[in-house]
Enzyme design. Sequence first.
Site, mmCIF file in Angstrom:
data_model
loop_
_atom_site.group_PDB
_atom_site.id
_atom_site.type_symbol
_atom_site.label_atom_id
_atom_site.label_comp_id
_atom_site.label_asym_id
_atom_site.label_seq_id
_atom_site.Cartn_x
_atom_site.Cartn_y
_atom_site.Cartn_z
ATOM 1 N N ASP A 8 0.854 -1.182 0.000
ATOM 2 C CA ASP A 8 0.000 0.000 0.000
ATOM 3 C C ASP A 8 0.895 1.240 0.000
ATOM 4 O O ASP A 8 2.123 1.143 -0.156
ATOM 5 C CB ASP A 8 -1.006 -0.038 1.165
ATOM 6 N N HIS A 9 0.276 2.404 0.223
ATOM 7 C CA HIS A 9 1.031 3.658 0.195
ATOM 8 C C HIS A 9 2.074 3.726 1.306
ATOM 9 O O HIS A 9 3.043 4.465 1.176
ATOM 10 C CB HIS A 9 0.060 4.843 0.326
ATOM 11 N N CYS A 65 3.299 -3.342 4.010
ATOM 12 C CA CYS A 65 2.441 -2.210 4.386
ATOM 13 C C CYS A 65 3.122 -1.518 5.558
ATOM 14 O O CYS A 65 4.276 -1.820 5.872
ATOM 15 C CB CYS A 65 1.010 -2.653 4.688
ATOM 16 N N GLY A 66 2.428 -0.601 6.197
ATOM 17 C CA GLY A 66 3.063 0.135 7.292
ATOM 18 C C GLY A 66 3.585 -0.801 8.359
ATOM 19 O O GLY A 66 4.735 -0.723 8.775
ATOM 20 N N GLY A 70 -1.743 -5.803 8.311
ATOM 21 C CA GLY A 70 -2.992 -5.787 7.551
ATOM 22 C C GLY A 70 -2.859 -6.486 6.210
ATOM 23 O O GLY A 70 -3.730 -7.281 5.805
ATOM 24 N N HIS A 98 9.157 -24.565 8.813
ATOM 25 C CA HIS A 98 8.040 -25.227 9.498
ATOM 26 C C HIS A 98 6.698 -24.977 8.830
ATOM 27 O O HIS A 98 5.817 -25.819 8.916
ATOM 28 C CB HIS A 98 7.944 -24.760 10.958
ATOM 29 N N ASN A 99 6.524 -23.795 8.231
ATOM 30 C CA ASN A 99 5.194 -23.413 7.729
ATOM 31 C C ASN A 99 5.126 -23.363 6.218
ATOM 32 O O ASN A 99 4.059 -23.053 5.660
ATOM 33 C CB ASN A 99 4.775 -22.044 8.306
ATOM 34 N N ARG A 109 7.303 0.755 8.160
ATOM 35 C CA ARG A 109 7.378 1.739 9.243
ATOM 36 C C ARG A 109 8.172 1.242 10.445
ATOM 37 O O ARG A 109 8.670 2.042 11.227
ATOM 38 C CB ARG A 109 5.967 2.123 9.688
ATOM 39 N N ARG A 132 7.276 -33.900 9.760
ATOM 40 C CA ARG A 132 6.187 -33.721 10.724
ATOM 41 C C ARG A 132 5.386 -32.448 10.492
ATOM 42 O O ARG A 132 4.292 -32.291 11.031
ATOM 43 C CB ARG A 132 6.754 -33.730 12.148
ATOM 44 N N ARG A 136 0.505 -30.785 9.428
ATOM 45 C CA ARG A 136 -0.015 -29.599 10.136
ATOM 46 C C ARG A 136 -0.415 -28.537 9.119
ATOM 47 O O ARG A 136 -1.423 -27.832 9.303
ATOM 48 C CB ARG A 136 1.048 -29.060 11.091
HETATM 49 C C1 RB5 Z 1 -1.817 2.585 6.609
HETATM 50 O O1 RB5 Z 1 -1.852 3.760 7.341
HETATM 51 C C2 RB5 Z 1 -1.604 1.389 7.535
HETATM 52 O O2 RB5 Z 1 -2.733 1.215 8.330
HETATM 53 C C3 RB5 Z 1 -1.308 0.137 6.729
HETATM 54 O O3 RB5 Z 1 -0.188 0.347 5.948
HETATM 55 C C4 RB5 Z 1 -1.001 -1.106 7.536
HETATM 56 O O4 RB5 Z 1 -0.030 -0.858 8.510
HETATM 57 C C5 RB5 Z 1 -2.167 -1.832 8.060
HETATM 58 O O5 RB5 Z 1 -2.078 -2.907 8.669
#
Ligand code: RB5
Length: 170
Positions: A8-9, A65-66, A70, A98-99, A109, A132, A136
Amino acid sequence: MKIAVGADHAGFQYKDRIAQLLRDEGHTILDYGTHDETPVDYPQYGYAVGEAVASGLAERGVVVCGSSLGIAMAANKVPGIRCAPVDEPYSAELARRHNDANVLALSERLSGWEMIERCLRVFFEAPFDGGRHAHRIAQLFDFTDAQRERTLRAIEAGAVSDARTPKELL
Ligand code: RB5
């Protein structure tokens, strides 16, 4: 390897640097954006990378993302995706061993660039250990109504702690 990337941004600057680093190492990059600071919704980019990997267009994915959180949640909604949000190399290694993680989620960030490079190196070098861990992982994709019923019954009966792996599979 063909690698899908998306952000994302709040993550596109690292995403662009990651794409360049991986291209320099000889990988082919499918870049699903975003490409600037205009605010966008991270789920769309997590879904795009997830679908690219799940459909076989790409072998692996990297999302940013930040926080990494998310966009990882979004990628993990796509059936077949095992996306691991990591902020240090040992988690990146375990996510592979493992995964069998097929998508790596990183934070622009909260993580310094050197840590990002180390996480990437491990993620693309470490093998899946199999053995193993394989059954799972299969269970992760067997979250059916029947499984939910079994879990609820086990909770009601106070028997969740008895849901152990058979000895031969440990
Ligand atoms: C964007 O501000 C922020 O919420 C997004 O990049 C991320 O960290 C969400 O989980």
